[in-house]
Design an enzyme around this catalytic site. Structure first.
Site, PDB file in Angstrom:
ATOM      1  N   ILE A  19       0.831  -1.207   0.000  1.00  0.00           N
ATOM      2  CA  ILE A  19       0.000   0.000   0.000  1.00  0.00           C
ATOM      3  C   ILE A  19       0.871   1.264   0.000  1.00  0.00           C
ATOM      4  CG2 ILE A  19      -1.657   1.307   1.406  1.00  0.00           C
ATOM      5  CD1 ILE A  19      -2.830  -1.456   2.290  1.00  0.00           C
ATOM      6  N   ASP A  67      13.511   3.544  11.182  1.00  0.00           N
ATOM      7  CA  ASP A  67      12.485   2.786  11.899  1.00  0.00           C
ATOM      8  C   ASP A  67      11.486   3.782  12.503  1.00  0.00           C
ATOM      9  OD1 ASP A  67      10.998   1.397  13.808  1.00  0.00           O
ATOM     10  OD2 ASP A  67      12.699   0.169  14.458  1.00  0.00           O
ATOM     11  N   ASN A  94       2.078   5.190   7.156  1.00  0.00           N
ATOM     12  CA  ASN A  94       1.509   3.949   6.616  1.00  0.00           C
ATOM     13  C   ASN A  94       2.163   2.686   7.181  1.00  0.00           C
ATOM     14  OD1 ASN A  94       0.344   2.182   4.288  1.00  0.00           O
ATOM     15  ND2 ASN A  94       2.572   1.946   4.106  1.00  0.00           N
ATOM     16  N   LYS A 128       3.343  13.402  15.463  1.00  0.00           N
ATOM     17  CA  LYS A 128       3.920  14.453  16.314  1.00  0.00           C
ATOM     18  C   LYS A 128       4.961  15.281  15.558  1.00  0.00           C
ATOM     19  CE  LYS A 128       6.822  15.088  20.368  1.00  0.00           C
ATOM     20  NZ  LYS A 128       7.378  14.536  21.598  1.00  0.00           N
ATOM     21  N   TYR A 162      -2.933  -6.574  17.017  1.00  0.00           N
ATOM     22  CA  TYR A 162      -3.135  -5.801  15.780  1.00  0.00           C
ATOM     23  C   TYR A 162      -4.402  -4.953  15.885  1.00  0.00           C
ATOM     24  CZ  TYR A 162      -3.302  -4.813  10.733  1.00  0.00           C
ATOM     25  OH  TYR A 162      -3.340  -4.191   9.500  1.00  0.00           O
ATOM     26  N   LYS A 166      -4.672  -0.810  15.905  1.00  0.00           N
ATOM     27  CA  LYS A 166      -5.387  -0.046  14.876  1.00  0.00           C
ATOM     28  C   LYS A 166      -6.535   0.780  15.486  1.00  0.00           C
ATOM     29  CE  LYS A 166      -2.817  -1.319  11.417  1.00  0.00           C
ATOM     30  NZ  LYS A 166      -1.950  -0.346  10.722  1.00  0.00           N
TER      31      LYS A 166
HETATM   32  N1  LIG Z   1      -3.010  -5.323   3.329  1.00  0.00           N
HETATM   33  C1  LIG Z   1      -4.120  -5.261   4.032  1.00  0.00           C
HETATM   34  O1  LIG Z   1      -5.038  -6.057   3.825  1.00  0.00           O
HETATM   35  C2  LIG Z   1      -4.284  -4.204   5.108  1.00  0.00           C
HETATM   36  C3  LIG Z   1      -5.533  -4.100   5.729  1.00  0.00           C
HETATM   37  C4  LIG Z   1      -5.721  -3.141   6.725  1.00  0.00           C
HETATM   38  C5  LIG Z   1      -4.680  -2.295   7.092  1.00  0.00           C
HETATM   39  N2  LIG Z   1      -3.466  -2.418   6.479  1.00  0.00           N
HETATM   40  C6  LIG Z   1      -2.394  -1.507   6.932  1.00  0.00           C
HETATM   41  O2  LIG Z   1      -1.900  -0.759   5.836  1.00  0.00           O
HETATM   42  C7  LIG Z   1      -0.493  -0.501   6.033  1.00  0.00           C
HETATM   43  C8  LIG Z   1       0.288  -1.031   4.825  1.00  0.00           C
HETATM   44  O3  LIG Z   1       0.014  -2.427   4.700  1.00  0.00           O
HETATM   45  P1  LIG Z   1       0.584  -3.362   3.526  1.00  0.00           P
HETATM   46  O4  LIG Z   1      -0.457  -4.353   3.247  1.00  0.00           O
HETATM   47  O5  LIG Z   1       1.165  -2.535   2.443  1.00  0.00           O
HETATM   48  O6  LIG Z   1       1.763  -4.077   4.363  1.00  0.00           O
HETATM   49  P2  LIG Z   1       3.184  -4.610   3.865  1.00  0.00           P
HETATM   50  O7  LIG Z   1       3.660  -5.543   4.921  1.00  0.00           O
HETATM   51  O8  LIG Z   1       3.120  -5.064   2.477  1.00  0.00           O
HETATM   52  O9  LIG Z   1       4.076  -3.252   3.898  1.00  0.00           O
HETATM   53  C9  LIG Z   1       4.338  -2.580   5.113  1.00  0.00           C
HETATM   54  C10 LIG Z   1       5.693  -1.903   4.996  1.00  0.00           C
HETATM   55  O10 LIG Z   1       5.966  -1.269   6.268  1.00  0.00           O
HETATM   56  C11 LIG Z   1       7.344  -1.447   6.544  1.00  0.00           C
HETATM   57  N3  LIG Z   1       7.640  -1.341   7.972  1.00  0.00           N
HETATM   58  C12 LIG Z   1       7.381  -2.256   8.959  1.00  0.00           C
HETATM   59  N4  LIG Z   1       7.861  -1.838  10.121  1.00  0.00           N
HETATM   60  C13 LIG Z   1       8.447  -0.627   9.898  1.00  0.00           C
HETATM   61  C14 LIG Z   1       9.139   0.301  10.731  1.00  0.00           C
HETATM   62  N5  LIG Z   1       9.331   0.057  12.029  1.00  0.00           N
HETATM   63  N6  LIG Z   1       9.638   1.444  10.168  1.00  0.00           N
HETATM   64  C15 LIG Z   1       9.457   1.697   8.842  1.00  0.00           C
HETATM   65  N7  LIG Z   1       8.805   0.839   8.005  1.00  0.00           N
HETATM   66  C16 LIG Z   1       8.328  -0.306   8.535  1.00  0.00           C
HETATM   67  C17 LIG Z   1       7.626  -2.868   6.042  1.00  0.00           C
HETATM   68  O11 LIG Z   1       9.029  -3.085   5.870  1.00  0.00           O
HETATM   69  C18 LIG Z   1       6.835  -2.905   4.751  1.00  0.00           C
HETATM   70  O12 LIG Z   1       7.617  -2.503   3.635  1.00  0.00           O
HETATM   71  C19 LIG Z   1      -0.119  -1.188   7.339  1.00  0.00           C
HETATM   72  O13 LIG Z   1      -0.144  -0.251   8.389  1.00  0.00           O
HETATM   73  C20 LIG Z   1      -1.206  -2.226   7.516  1.00  0.00           C
HETATM   74  O14 LIG Z   1      -1.391  -2.592   8.855  1.00  0.00           O
HETATM   75  C21 LIG Z   1      -3.243  -3.346   5.495  1.00  0.00           C
END
Ligand SMILES: NC(=O)c1ccc[n+]([C@@H]2O[C@H](COP(=O)([O-])OP(=O)(O)OC[C@H]3O[C@@H](n4cnc5c(N)ncnc54)[C@H](O)[C@@H]3O)[C@@H](O)[C@H]2O)c1
Length: 259
Positions: A19, A67, A94, A128, A162, A166
């Site tokens: 995303i 991070d 994100n 923040k 989780y 959220k």
């Molecule tokens: N995919 C879904 O179905 C879904 C549904 C609801 C919410 N979300 C939320 O949307 C967001 C993106 O999800 P996604 O599906 O692309 O996930 P994903 O796992 O494909 O990508 C998440 C990215 O965040 C990075 N990340 C993790 N910890 C980190 C940190 N400490 N510092 C910096 N970067 C970090 C990861 O390396 C990864 O590249 C997330 O917050 C997720 O919880 C996703």
């Protein structure tokens, strides 16, 4: 109101894949300068997305590995983006992790801490420091956007940490909207259902499982959502047109759940 002549700058965390990557590409196509963040080990992925953005849109773009749960990383990143690209106008917090599906009785304190550290503390730090920078810039029109989830509105079994993380984003978004409104900054979050991304692949989530879980017969459940669906919503929330929306966590879930 921010002058239309200025090129606005967006910082997207967790932008190496899924995303976050789709949001970064979409905001670049909208004409914003882009700063990309993800963890250090994904530095090469960030650089290749930066190249893709430069080639496709001619945008100014930088990668800032770090991070989001480390205060000094977030503080440094926001400062570096503002110096390097001229300002910070849109923060998209994100980055997130999901962890294994486990019932509460089998969930460890370490799993809980890990998920809350990234998904809640990380978003708090991004909100923040982004707001601090936007206030210091002294102009209206800042946009802060965070990643919640369908589980930020309705608990789902086996996702206690989780789900809690959220829900926290949703509460934080409301408080931040109240506190930053006086500076002309809006704060909103997106609450995706099941979106096709490395995260949902890792959880082995299929459209039929989602459909069964919510026993809903909407046609949109024949497929998972696409990362571009979420990017389209974020594009609007990041735009100047969305100024009358704040404090909201907006569902984007194909009808899985009605608010
Ligand atoms: N995919 C879904 O179905 C879904 C549904 C609801 C919410 N979300 C939320 O949307 C967001 C993106 O999800 P996604 O599906 O692309 O996930 P994903 O796992 O494909 O990508 C998440 C990215 O965040 C990075 N990340 C993790 N910890 C980190 C940190 N400490 N510092 C910096 N970067 C970090 C990861 O390396 C990864 O590249 C997330 O917050 C997720 O919880 C996703």
């Amino acid at each position: 109101m921010l002058s239309q002549r200025l090129t606005r700058v967006a910082l997207v965390t967790g932008a190496a894949q899924g995303i976050g990557k789709a949001i970064a590409l979409r905001l670049a196509s909208d004409g914003l300068k882009i700063a990309l963040n993800d963890i250090q080990s994904k530095g090469d992925q960030l650089e290749s997305i930066a190249e893709e953005i430069k080639k496709s849109f001619g945008s100014e773009v930088y990668a800032f590995p770090g991070d989001v749960s480390e205060e000094r990383d977030v503080e440094y990143m926001v400062e570096a983006v503002s110096k390097g690209l001229g300002s910070l106008d849109v923060m998209v917090a994100n980055a997130g992790i999901s962890g294994p599906l486990t019932p509460i009785l089998a969930t460890t304190k370490e799993q809980w801490d890990d998920i809350l550290r990234v998904n809640s503390k990380g978003v708090f730090l991004c909100y923040k420091y982004a707001a601090k920078q936007m206030v210091a810039q002294g102009r209206s029109g800042g946009r802060i956007i965070g990643a919640s989830s369908v589980t930020g509105k309705q608990g789902m079994a086996h996702t206690s940490a989780y789900t809690a993380s959220k829900f926290a984003v949703r509460g934080l978004t409301q408080v931040a909207a109240l506190e930053f409104g006086q500076y002309g900054i809006t704060v909103n979050a997106y609450a995706p259902g099941a979106i096709e991304s490395p995260m949902s692949q890792a959880a082995n989530l299929s459209a039929s499982q989602v459909g069964k879980a919510v026993s809903n017969s909407l046609p949109s459940f024949s497929t998972l959502g696409k990362t571009g669906d979420v990017a389209g919503l974020v594009s609007y929330l990041a735009s100047q047109e969305s100024g009358y929306i704040t404090g909201q966590t907006i569902s984007i879930n194909g009808g899985m759940y009605f608010d």
